[in-house]
Design a protein around this motif. Structure first.
Motif, PDB file in Angstrom:
ATOM      1  N   PRO A  34      14.578 -15.071  -7.672  1.00 31.94           N
ATOM      2  CA  PRO A  34      14.757 -14.907  -6.218  1.00 31.94           C
ATOM      3  C   PRO A  34      15.294 -13.540  -5.829  1.00 31.94           C
ATOM      4  O   PRO A  34      14.909 -12.986  -4.785  1.00 31.94           O
ATOM      5  N   GLU A  35      16.168 -12.964  -6.656  1.00 32.50           N
ATOM      6  CA  GLU A  35      16.768 -11.674  -6.289  1.00 32.50           C
ATOM      7  C   GLU A  35      15.774 -10.529  -6.345  1.00 32.50           C
ATOM      8  O   GLU A  35      16.042  -9.449  -5.820  1.00 32.50           O
ATOM      9  N   ARG A  36      14.621 -10.730  -6.975  1.00 33.45           N
ATOM     10  CA  ARG A  36      13.623  -9.665  -7.059  1.00 33.45           C
ATOM     11  C   ARG A  36      12.570  -9.769  -5.957  1.00 33.45           C
ATOM     12  O   ARG A  36      11.702  -8.900  -5.828  1.00 33.45           O
ATOM     13  N   VAL A  37      12.618 -10.811  -5.149  1.00 32.95           N
ATOM     14  CA  VAL A  37      11.612 -11.002  -4.106  1.00 32.95           C
ATOM     15  C   VAL A  37      11.600  -9.858  -3.093  1.00 32.95           C
ATOM     16  O   VAL A  37      10.524  -9.351  -2.741  1.00 32.95           O
ATOM     17  N   PRO A  38      12.764  -9.382  -2.580  1.00 35.38           N
ATOM     18  CA  PRO A  38      12.715  -8.266  -1.607  1.00 35.38           C
ATOM     19  C   PRO A  38      12.069  -7.013  -2.176  1.00 35.38           C
ATOM     20  O   PRO A  38      11.271  -6.361  -1.488  1.00 35.38           O
ATOM     21  N   GLN A  39      12.412  -6.652  -3.412  1.00 39.32           N
ATOM     22  CA  GLN A  39      11.822  -5.453  -4.006  1.00 39.32           C
ATOM     23  C   GLN A  39      10.330  -5.633  -4.233  1.00 39.32           C
ATOM     24  O   GLN A  39       9.534  -4.709  -4.026  1.00 39.32           O
ATOM     25  N   SER A  44       4.879  -4.311  -2.574  1.00 37.62           N
ATOM     26  CA  SER A  44       3.601  -4.881  -2.140  1.00 37.62           C
ATOM     27  C   SER A  44       3.164  -4.245  -0.824  1.00 37.62           C
ATOM     28  O   SER A  44       1.977  -3.921  -0.640  1.00 37.62           O
ATOM     29  N   ALA A  45       4.123  -4.047   0.095  1.00 36.18           N
ATOM     30  CA  ALA A  45       3.811  -3.390   1.360  1.00 36.18           C
ATOM     31  C   ALA A  45       3.393  -1.938   1.139  1.00 36.18           C
ATOM     32  O   ALA A  45       2.460  -1.441   1.789  1.00 36.18           O
ATOM     33  N   ALA A  46       4.076  -1.249   0.219  1.00 32.47           N
ATOM     34  CA  ALA A  46       3.711   0.140  -0.085  1.00 32.47           C
ATOM     35  C   ALA A  46       2.302   0.212  -0.677  1.00 32.47           C
ATOM     36  O   ALA A  46       1.506   1.092  -0.314  1.00 32.47           O
ATOM     37  N   PHE A  47       1.984  -0.706  -1.570  1.00 28.04           N
ATOM     38  CA  PHE A  47       0.645  -0.766  -2.153  1.00 28.04           C
ATOM     39  C   PHE A  47      -0.396  -1.064  -1.076  1.00 28.04           C
ATOM     40  O   PHE A  47      -1.477  -0.462  -1.053  1.00 28.04           O
ATOM     41  N   PHE A  48      -0.061  -1.973  -0.169  1.00 29.64           N
ATOM     42  CA  PHE A  48      -0.970  -2.344   0.925  1.00 29.64           C
ATOM     43  C   PHE A  48      -1.317  -1.129   1.779  1.00 29.64           C
ATOM     44  O   PHE A  48      -2.489  -0.880   2.087  1.00 29.64           O
ATOM     45  N   VAL A  49      -0.309  -0.358   2.163  1.00 32.53           N
ATOM     46  CA  VAL A  49      -0.534   0.787   3.041  1.00 32.53           C
ATOM     47  C   VAL A  49      -1.234   1.923   2.294  1.00 32.53           C
ATOM     48  O   VAL A  49      -2.195   2.522   2.796  1.00 32.53           O
ATOM     49  N   ALA A  50      -0.761   2.235   1.078  1.00 30.68           N
ATOM     50  CA  ALA A  50      -1.303   3.376   0.345  1.00 30.68           C
ATOM     51  C   ALA A  50      -2.781   3.199   0.029  1.00 30.68           C
ATOM     52  O   ALA A  50      -3.565   4.158   0.121  1.00 30.68           O
ATOM     53  N   SER A  51      -3.188   1.991  -0.333  1.00 30.11           N
ATOM     54  CA  SER A  51      -4.586   1.785  -0.721  1.00 30.11           C
ATOM     55  C   SER A  51      -5.507   1.601   0.474  1.00 30.11           C
ATOM     56  O   SER A  51      -6.723   1.476   0.300  1.00 30.11           O
ATOM     57  N   LEU A  52      -4.949   1.591   1.687  1.00 31.28           N
ATOM     58  CA  LEU A  52      -5.793   1.549   2.891  1.00 31.28           C
ATOM     59  C   LEU A  52      -6.310   2.936   3.260  1.00 31.28           C
ATOM     60  O   LEU A  52      -7.319   3.064   3.954  1.00 31.28           O
ATOM     61  N   ILE A  53      -5.609   3.980   2.806  1.00 34.11           N
ATOM     62  CA  ILE A  53      -5.958   5.350   3.176  1.00 34.11           C
ATOM     63  C   ILE A  53      -6.954   5.885   2.156  1.00 34.11           C
ATOM     64  O   ILE A  53      -6.596   6.201   1.025  1.00 34.11           O
ATOM     65  N   SER A  54      -8.211   5.976   2.557  1.00 36.25           N
ATOM     66  CA  SER A  54      -9.275   6.409   1.654  1.00 36.25           C
ATOM     67  C   SER A  54      -9.784   7.790   2.056  1.00 36.25           C
ATOM     68  O   SER A  54      -9.869   8.113   3.244  1.00 36.25           O
ATOM     69  N   VAL A  55     -10.110   8.588   1.047  1.00 35.55           N
ATOM     70  CA  VAL A  55     -10.678   9.918   1.257  1.00 35.55           C
ATOM     71  C   VAL A  55     -12.080   9.933   0.662  1.00 35.55           C
ATOM     72  O   VAL A  55     -12.244   9.655  -0.529  1.00 35.55           O
ATOM     73  N   PRO A  56     -13.126  10.226   1.455  1.00 37.61           N
ATOM     74  CA  PRO A  56     -14.494  10.236   0.904  1.00 37.61           C
ATOM     75  C   PRO A  56     -14.659  11.310  -0.171  1.00 37.61           C
ATOM     76  O   PRO A  56     -14.234  12.444   0.003  1.00 37.61           O
ATOM     77  N   VAL A  57     -15.263  10.907  -1.287  1.00 38.60           N
ATOM     78  CA  VAL A  57     -15.583  11.832  -2.375  1.00 38.60           C
ATOM     79  C   VAL A  57     -16.992  11.519  -2.846  1.00 38.60           C
ATOM     80  O   VAL A  57     -17.232  10.525  -3.526  1.00 38.60           O
ATOM     81  N   GLY A  58     -17.942  12.350  -2.464  1.00 37.68           N
ATOM     82  CA  GLY A  58     -19.324  12.117  -2.861  1.00 37.68           C
ATOM     83  C   GLY A  58     -19.857  10.810  -2.315  1.00 37.68           C
ATOM     84  O   GLY A  58     -19.738  10.522  -1.121  1.00 37.68           O
ATOM     85  N   VAL A  79       2.248  -8.681 -10.328  1.00 31.81           N
ATOM     86  CA  VAL A  79       1.037  -9.481 -10.120  1.00 31.81           C
ATOM     87  C   VAL A  79       1.015 -10.118  -8.733  1.00 31.81           C
ATOM     88  O   VAL A  79       0.049  -9.936  -7.971  1.00 31.81           O
ATOM     89  N   PRO A  80       2.042 -10.900  -8.326  1.00 36.41           N
ATOM     90  CA  PRO A  80       1.998 -11.434  -6.959  1.00 36.41           C
ATOM     91  C   PRO A  80       2.030 -10.355  -5.887  1.00 36.41           C
ATOM     92  O   PRO A  80       1.442 -10.526  -4.815  1.00 36.41           O
ATOM     93  N   ALA A  81       2.697  -9.231  -6.164  1.00 40.94           N
ATOM     94  CA  ALA A  81       2.719  -8.137  -5.183  1.00 40.94           C
ATOM     95  C   ALA A  81       1.316  -7.602  -4.944  1.00 40.94           C
ATOM     96  O   ALA A  81       0.912  -7.358  -3.793  1.00 40.94           O
TER      97      ALA A  81
END
Length: 205
Positions: A34-39, A44-58, A79-81
């Motif tokens: 339970p103590e690791r859920v916030p982290q 998970s939120a950082a992964f969600f936002v970062a992988s939404l920003i795509s740069v076209p390459v070829g 894994v759940p994140a």
């Protein structure tokens, strides 16, 4: 680029991805304290936002992959994140899709776990300088592992998809340096600025 859309993969590949992802997720949830859920939620939120920003390459596009960093910081909790972030991306933005969710999760979670097993035990005793190298190694494993699994998933779905798999492999190879550098900087920051958080996070897999 790492999100495989629906309608591309063969049924055996989809079933394999679903079985592997469900198995990994069930193990990870049983090991999530339970103590690791916030982290976990934060990364998970950082992964969600970062992988939404795509740069076209070829013929494809690239975006940040934080799965290597998530692996060394979260261990099994990565894994759940990853699954939650991919599910929300599929529901709200159509990235990947629900049917291909298992394969996409497998392709990103397995390299994250590999980073956890190989590199995570060394992070809590790493200096800020050595944390850069650990982060860069995690970035390399995360990008290379995801790229390899992605190409295999597409290539095994039919011979007509082999050219696309080869193009994606080239794109991953040429853009891997960005992910490696990003992971190195982030790992050093967490080691130097948030040492207590790293010690708590790396207590166990």
């Amino acid at each position: 680029m790492a999100h495989i859309p629906e309608g591309i993969l063969a049924t055996p590949v989809l079933l394999t991805g679903a079985v592997v992802s469900v198995t990994l997720l069930s193990i990870a949830l049983r090991r999530l304290p339970p103590e690791r859920v916030p982290q976990t939620a934060f990364l998970s939120a950082a992964f969600f936002v970062a992988s939404l920003i795509s740069v076209p390459v070829g013929a494809s596009s690239v975006h940040l992959l934080l799965n290597g960093l998530m692996g060394i910081v979260l261990g099994w909790s990565a894994v759940p994140a990853i699954v939650v972030a991919l599910l929300l991306q599929a529901l709200f933005f159509g990235f990947g899709g629900i049917v291909a969710l298992g394969v996409n999760a497998m392709n990103m979670a397995l390299p994250a776990l590999l980073c956890a097993f190989l590199l995570r035990p060394m992070l809590h005793r790493a200096t800020p300088r050595s944390a850069i190298w650990l982060g860069m190694a995690a970035g390399a494993i995360g990008v290379a592992g995801t790229g390899l699994l992605l190409c295999l998933s597409i290539g095994l779905s039919g011979p007509e998809l082999l050219p696309a798999a080869k193009v994606i492999f080239v794109v991953f190879s040429t853009t891997a340096g960005c992910g490696v550098s990003d992971h190195g900087v982030r790992a050093r920051f967490r080691r130097s600025r948030r040492p207590r958080a790293v010690e708590l996070a790396t207590g166990s897999l």
